[in-house]
Scaffold this motif. Structure first.
Motif, mmCIF file in Angstrom:
data_model
loop_
_atom_site.group_PDB
_atom_site.id
_atom_site.type_symbol
_atom_site.label_atom_id
_atom_site.label_comp_id
_atom_site.label_asym_id
_atom_site.label_seq_id
_atom_site.Cartn_x
_atom_site.Cartn_y
_atom_site.Cartn_z
ATOM 1 N N VAL A 44 0.861 -1.182 0.000
ATOM 2 C CA VAL A 44 0.000 0.000 0.000
ATOM 3 C C VAL A 44 0.898 1.233 0.000
ATOM 4 C CG1 VAL A 44 -1.714 1.274 1.333
ATOM 5 C CG2 VAL A 44 -1.836 -1.208 1.213
ATOM 6 N N ARG A 54 -3.549 9.348 2.901
ATOM 7 C CA ARG A 54 -4.434 8.456 2.179
ATOM 8 C C ARG A 54 -3.640 7.216 1.770
ATOM 9 N NH1 ARG A 54 -8.928 10.664 1.182
ATOM 10 N NH2 ARG A 54 -9.599 9.433 -0.579
ATOM 11 N N ALA A 55 -4.294 6.079 1.804
ATOM 12 C CA ALA A 55 -3.682 4.823 1.360
ATOM 13 C C ALA A 55 -4.206 4.507 -0.032
ATOM 14 C CB ALA A 55 -4.031 3.699 2.320
ATOM 15 N N ARG A 56 -3.303 4.036 -0.893
ATOM 16 C CA ARG A 56 -3.669 3.686 -2.265
ATOM 17 C C ARG A 56 -3.057 2.327 -2.590
ATOM 18 N NH1 ARG A 56 -2.972 8.742 -6.177
ATOM 19 N NH2 ARG A 56 -4.878 9.540 -5.285
ATOM 20 N N TRP A 57 -3.852 1.466 -3.230
ATOM 21 C CA TRP A 57 -3.367 0.157 -3.615
ATOM 22 C C TRP A 57 -4.048 -0.300 -4.899
ATOM 23 C CZ3 TRP A 57 -6.663 1.268 0.277
ATOM 24 C CH2 TRP A 57 -7.901 0.641 0.294
ATOM 25 N N PHE A 63 -7.603 0.437 -9.086
ATOM 26 C CA PHE A 63 -6.965 1.195 -8.013
ATOM 27 C C PHE A 63 -7.999 1.499 -6.938
ATOM 28 C CE2 PHE A 63 -3.907 2.113 -11.371
ATOM 29 C CZ PHE A 63 -2.719 1.959 -10.678
ATOM 30 N N TRP A 64 -7.577 1.403 -5.689
ATOM 31 C CA TRP A 64 -8.449 1.678 -4.552
ATOM 32 C C TRP A 64 -7.761 2.690 -3.661
ATOM 33 C CZ3 TRP A 64 -13.090 -0.625 -5.069
ATOM 34 C CH2 TRP A 64 -13.157 -1.717 -5.932
ATOM 35 N N GLU A 65 -8.557 3.438 -2.922
ATOM 36 C CA GLU A 65 -7.999 4.486 -2.062
ATOM 37 C C GLU A 65 -8.940 4.716 -0.893
ATOM 38 O OE1 GLU A 65 -7.382 9.244 -2.552
ATOM 39 O OE2 GLU A 65 -6.727 7.978 -4.211
ATOM 40 N N ARG A 66 -8.347 5.028 0.260
ATOM 41 C CA ARG A 66 -9.153 5.430 1.415
ATOM 42 C C ARG A 66 -8.309 6.291 2.331
ATOM 43 N NH1 ARG A 66 -8.341 3.331 6.466
ATOM 44 N NH2 ARG A 66 -7.527 1.237 6.711
ATOM 45 N N SER A 92 -11.985 -3.260 -1.929
ATOM 46 C CA SER A 92 -11.946 -1.873 -1.464
ATOM 47 C C SER A 92 -11.656 -1.782 0.032
ATOM 48 C CB SER A 92 -13.277 -1.176 -1.755
ATOM 49 O OG SER A 92 -14.333 -1.812 -1.059
#
Length: 131
Positions: A44, A54-57, A63-66, A92
């Motif tokens: 991540v 923010r984390a992105r993977w 692509f997902w982000e939170r 997600s």
């Protein structure tokens, strides 16, 4: 009432409490784990902008982000890339621990109570034949 009867009574009470509470807890843990599915390791990337992290993977072809919560800052402090876990069923969803801490505590409690209950049943059966 002699000592064997007293021990038998205590063992019976422990067996009812241990198995009566421990087995339903283990059933709940099992159902939650089946619903959750596997959590697979994933790299991540942490992005900071305006003081918010923010984390992105990338997984499951997307692509997902939170945003990261304040209590998660210890996992990534000062690093741009960290290891985390992503749900196979719901890509997600991401977390830093391989398992849920509360679910693990319930599992340990369930195993402990069920083990005490099972040992108490064995002790009661032994006392039946001894007495």
């Amino acid at each position: 009432m002699d000592a064997a009867d007293a021990i038998g009574l205590i063992a019976e009470i422990l067996s009812w409490i241990g198995l009566g509470v421990g087995l339903p807890l283990l059933l709940i843990v099992f159902l939650v784990k089946v619903h959750d599915g596997r959590w697979v390791p994933q790299e991540v990337f942490i992005l900071e902008d305006d003081g918010r992290a923010r984390a992105r993977w990338f997984t499951a072809g997307d692509f997902w982000e939170r945003p990261l919560r304040a209590d998660e800052s210890g996992h990534w402090q000062g690093r741009e890339e960290v290891d985390a876990f992503v749900s196979e069923h719901h890509p997600s969803l991401m977390r830093f621990e391989p398992r849920r801490p509360l679910l693990h505590a319930v599992q340990v409690l369930g195993v402990t109570l069920a083990s005490v209950g099972a040992a108490a049943v064995v002790l009661s059966i032994i006392l039946l034949f001894v007495g």
